[in-house]
Scaffold this motif. Structure first.
Motif, mmCIF file in Angstrom:
data_model
loop_
_atom_site.group_PDB
_atom_site.id
_atom_site.type_symbol
_atom_site.label_atom_id
_atom_site.label_comp_id
_atom_site.label_asym_id
_atom_site.label_seq_id
_atom_site.Cartn_x
_atom_site.Cartn_y
_atom_site.Cartn_z
ATOM 1 N N ILE A 145 6.481 -9.686 -0.130
ATOM 2 C CA ILE A 145 7.598 -9.176 -0.160
ATOM 3 C C ILE A 145 8.386 -9.402 -1.497
ATOM 4 C CG2 ILE A 145 9.951 -9.487 1.007
ATOM 5 C CD1 ILE A 145 8.679 -10.080 3.539
ATOM 6 N N THR A 146 8.557 -8.429 -2.299
ATOM 7 C CA THR A 146 8.896 -8.831 -3.703
ATOM 8 C C THR A 146 10.424 -8.152 -4.022
ATOM 9 O OG1 THR A 146 7.907 -6.795 -4.669
ATOM 10 C CG2 THR A 146 6.427 -8.685 -4.301
ATOM 11 N N ALA A 147 10.809 -8.094 -5.205
ATOM 12 C CA ALA A 147 11.952 -7.400 -5.442
ATOM 13 C C ALA A 147 11.773 -6.045 -5.413
ATOM 14 C CB ALA A 147 12.496 -8.016 -7.163
ATOM 15 N N HIS A 148 10.821 -5.583 -5.406
ATOM 16 C CA HIS A 148 10.366 -4.154 -5.429
ATOM 17 C C HIS A 148 10.266 -3.551 -4.068
ATOM 18 C CE1 HIS A 148 9.803 -4.276 -9.687
ATOM 19 N NE2 HIS A 148 8.949 -5.150 -9.536
ATOM 20 N N GLY A 149 10.113 -4.584 -3.063
ATOM 21 C CA GLY A 149 10.401 -3.842 -1.509
ATOM 22 C C GLY A 149 9.215 -4.675 -0.733
ATOM 23 N N ASP A 150 9.200 -4.326 0.435
ATOM 24 C CA ASP A 150 8.541 -5.034 1.543
ATOM 25 C C ASP A 150 7.059 -4.417 1.809
ATOM 26 O OD1 ASP A 150 7.686 -5.987 3.894
ATOM 27 O OD2 ASP A 150 9.369 -5.851 4.971
ATOM 28 N N TYR A 151 6.017 -5.064 1.530
ATOM 29 C CA TYR A 151 4.835 -4.232 1.571
ATOM 30 C C TYR A 151 4.186 -4.586 2.848
ATOM 31 C CZ TYR A 151 5.652 -2.732 -2.990
ATOM 32 O OH TYR A 151 6.499 -2.446 -4.253
ATOM 33 N N THR A 152 4.752 -5.340 3.913
ATOM 34 C CA THR A 152 4.053 -5.728 5.098
ATOM 35 C C THR A 152 3.973 -4.697 5.987
ATOM 36 O OG1 THR A 152 6.174 -6.576 6.035
ATOM 37 C CG2 THR A 152 4.778 -8.120 4.727
ATOM 38 N N ASP A 153 4.205 -3.373 5.961
ATOM 39 C CA ASP A 153 3.927 -2.401 6.897
ATOM 40 C C ASP A 153 2.588 -1.737 6.956
ATOM 41 O OD1 ASP A 153 6.939 -2.174 7.299
ATOM 42 O OD2 ASP A 153 7.333 -0.726 5.720
ATOM 43 N N ALA A 154 2.439 -1.334 7.990
ATOM 44 C CA ALA A 154 1.058 -0.866 8.110
ATOM 45 C C ALA A 154 0.800 0.573 7.872
ATOM 46 C CB ALA A 154 0.752 -1.109 9.832
ATOM 47 N N TRP A 155 0.077 0.939 6.819
ATOM 48 C CA TRP A 155 -0.228 2.168 6.431
ATOM 49 C C TRP A 155 -1.271 2.833 6.964
ATOM 50 C CZ3 TRP A 155 2.835 5.231 2.998
ATOM 51 C CH2 TRP A 155 3.982 4.544 2.675
ATOM 52 N N VAL A 156 -1.347 4.011 7.560
ATOM 53 C CA VAL A 156 -2.658 4.483 8.358
ATOM 54 C C VAL A 156 -3.647 4.643 7.571
ATOM 55 C CG1 VAL A 156 -3.317 6.877 9.324
ATOM 56 C CG2 VAL A 156 -0.996 6.259 9.924
ATOM 57 N N ARG A 157 -3.801 5.063 6.227
ATOM 58 C CA ARG A 157 -4.921 5.296 5.557
ATOM 59 C C ARG A 157 -5.131 3.922 5.333
ATOM 60 N NH1 ARG A 157 -2.843 8.110 0.525
ATOM 61 N NH2 ARG A 157 -3.296 9.739 1.943
ATOM 62 N N ASP A 158 -4.594 2.663 4.845
ATOM 63 C CA ASP A 158 -4.960 1.466 4.700
ATOM 64 C C ASP A 158 -5.974 1.190 5.814
ATOM 65 O OD1 ASP A 158 -3.957 1.890 2.215
ATOM 66 O OD2 ASP A 158 -2.328 0.470 2.456
ATOM 67 N N ASN A 159 -5.152 1.082 7.175
ATOM 68 C CA ASN A 159 -5.715 0.646 8.237
ATOM 69 C C ASN A 159 -7.146 1.236 8.577
ATOM 70 O OD1 ASN A 159 -3.703 -1.037 10.290
ATOM 71 N ND2 ASN A 159 -3.029 -0.500 8.427
ATOM 72 N N VAL A 160 -7.091 2.654 8.431
ATOM 73 C CA VAL A 160 -8.528 3.147 8.762
ATOM 74 C C VAL A 160 -9.555 2.953 7.779
ATOM 75 C CG1 VAL A 160 -9.507 5.613 8.997
ATOM 76 C CG2 VAL A 160 -7.212 5.264 9.963
ATOM 77 N N TYR A 161 -8.989 2.898 6.474
ATOM 78 C CA TYR A 161 -10.165 2.370 5.631
ATOM 79 C C TYR A 161 -10.787 0.894 5.741
ATOM 80 C CZ TYR A 161 -9.749 7.181 3.484
ATOM 81 O OH TYR A 161 -9.682 8.452 3.249
ATOM 82 N N SER A 162 -9.834 0.210 6.123
ATOM 83 C CA SER A 162 -10.123 -1.502 6.099
ATOM 84 C C SER A 162 -10.923 -1.784 7.269
ATOM 85 C CB SER A 162 -9.006 -2.195 6.264
ATOM 86 O OG SER A 162 -8.064 -2.056 4.933
ATOM 87 N N ILE A 163 -10.437 -0.997 8.503
ATOM 88 C CA ILE A 163 -11.135 -1.355 9.476
ATOM 89 C C ILE A 163 -12.659 -0.532 9.402
ATOM 90 C CG2 ILE A 163 -10.569 0.619 11.154
ATOM 91 C CD1 ILE A 163 -10.318 -3.115 11.826
ATOM 92 N N LEU A 164 -12.990 0.375 8.838
ATOM 93 C CA LEU A 164 -14.035 0.911 8.721
ATOM 94 C C LEU A 164 -15.207 -0.181 8.096
ATOM 95 C CD1 LEU A 164 -13.675 4.456 7.277
ATOM 96 C CD2 LEU A 164 -14.416 3.839 9.668
ATOM 97 N N ALA A 165 -14.785 -1.045 7.137
ATOM 98 C CA ALA A 165 -15.685 -2.267 6.893
ATOM 99 C C ALA A 165 -16.007 -3.220 8.158
ATOM 100 C CB ALA A 165 -14.867 -3.088 5.628
ATOM 101 N N VAL A 166 -15.057 -3.468 8.910
ATOM 102 C CA VAL A 166 -15.257 -4.270 10.515
ATOM 103 C C VAL A 166 -16.216 -3.567 10.903
ATOM 104 C CG1 VAL A 166 -14.157 -5.372 11.833
ATOM 105 C CG2 VAL A 166 -13.027 -5.279 9.867
ATOM 106 N N TRP A 167 -16.078 -2.034 11.129
ATOM 107 C CA TRP A 167 -16.897 -1.611 12.122
ATOM 108 C C TRP A 167 -18.409 -1.599 11.569
ATOM 109 C CZ3 TRP A 167 -16.534 4.376 13.573
ATOM 110 C CH2 TRP A 167 -17.235 4.497 14.602
ATOM 111 N N GLY A 168 -18.417 -1.331 10.200
ATOM 112 C CA GLY A 168 -19.794 -1.311 9.759
ATOM 113 C C GLY A 168 -20.491 -2.586 10.005
ATOM 114 N N LEU A 169 -19.909 -3.915 9.741
ATOM 115 C CA LEU A 169 -20.367 -5.001 9.952
ATOM 116 C C LEU A 169 -20.793 -5.159 11.518
ATOM 117 C CD1 LEU A 169 -21.356 -7.650 8.747
ATOM 118 C CD2 LEU A 169 -19.035 -8.341 9.114
ATOM 119 N N ALA A 170 -19.898 -4.865 12.331
ATOM 120 C CA ALA A 170 -20.259 -5.001 13.615
ATOM 121 C C ALA A 170 -21.748 -4.239 14.011
ATOM 122 C CB ALA A 170 -19.254 -4.364 14.578
#
Length: 178
Positions: A40-65
């Protein structure tokens, strides 16, 4: 053969530690969503969940599973990884289901104002900006997310979920045509 299995186990455990530190430790325990950042910076709050980031990130988890399926004794890691994927996909699905009325309108209007939102509150899954405040049309992420949700048998989809997924399929195909 035992040496190869031991090397595989060591490599997978190393990947697990990295994924645990970078991705899973940031996953919201209630919604399953991942924040884009913890900053959370002077430029904004980046703690929101973006669909694209979530999908691409969780693919790494799925691949490892999937990779852990090759190992006999995974110390419950495959179970943890698979359930983290299911939790995130459910979180995205529930966030999107709250906008089913918009998807129905989108069928008729093809308006960007009726597109699904691209980001959600990580803690609640609620939308974080108004329809006019951001271009929400992220069909690449929605199109990637939809087949993954349908293939996760553990989601135990209700009839309302299945009908929403059919709408998402129509939504994705229709927009790519135009």
């Amino acid at each position: 053969m035992a040496i190869i299995t031991s090397q595989l186990q060591t490599r997978l455990d190393d990947y697990y530690r990295q994924i645990k530190a970078v991705i899973l430790n940031r996953q919201n325990p209630i919604t399953g969503l991942l924040p884009a950042s913890t900053a959370i910076t002077a430029h904004g709050d980046y703690t929101d969940a973006w669909v694209r980031d979530n999908v691409y990130s969780i693919l790494a988890v799925w691949g490892l599973a999937l990779a852990y399926r090759k190992v006999d004794n995974d110390n419950g890691r495959r179970f943890e990884l698979e359930h983290s994927v299911v939790k995130l996909m459910r979180g995205l699905l529930f966030s999107m289901m709250r906008q089913a009325h918009k998807v129905e309108r989108f069928k008729h209007t093809q308006s960007l104002l009726d597109a699904l939102h691209a980001n959600y509150n990580t803690q609640t899954g609620d939308i974080v900006v108004g329809d006019e405040q951001w271009g929400h049309l992220q069909l690449d992420a929605t199109s990637l997310c939809q087949p993954k949700i349908l293939k996760q048998k553990k989601l135990l989809l209700r009839a309302s979920h299945v009908s929403l997924m059919k709408i998402f399929r129509w939504y994705g195909h229709r927009v790519y045509i135009y």
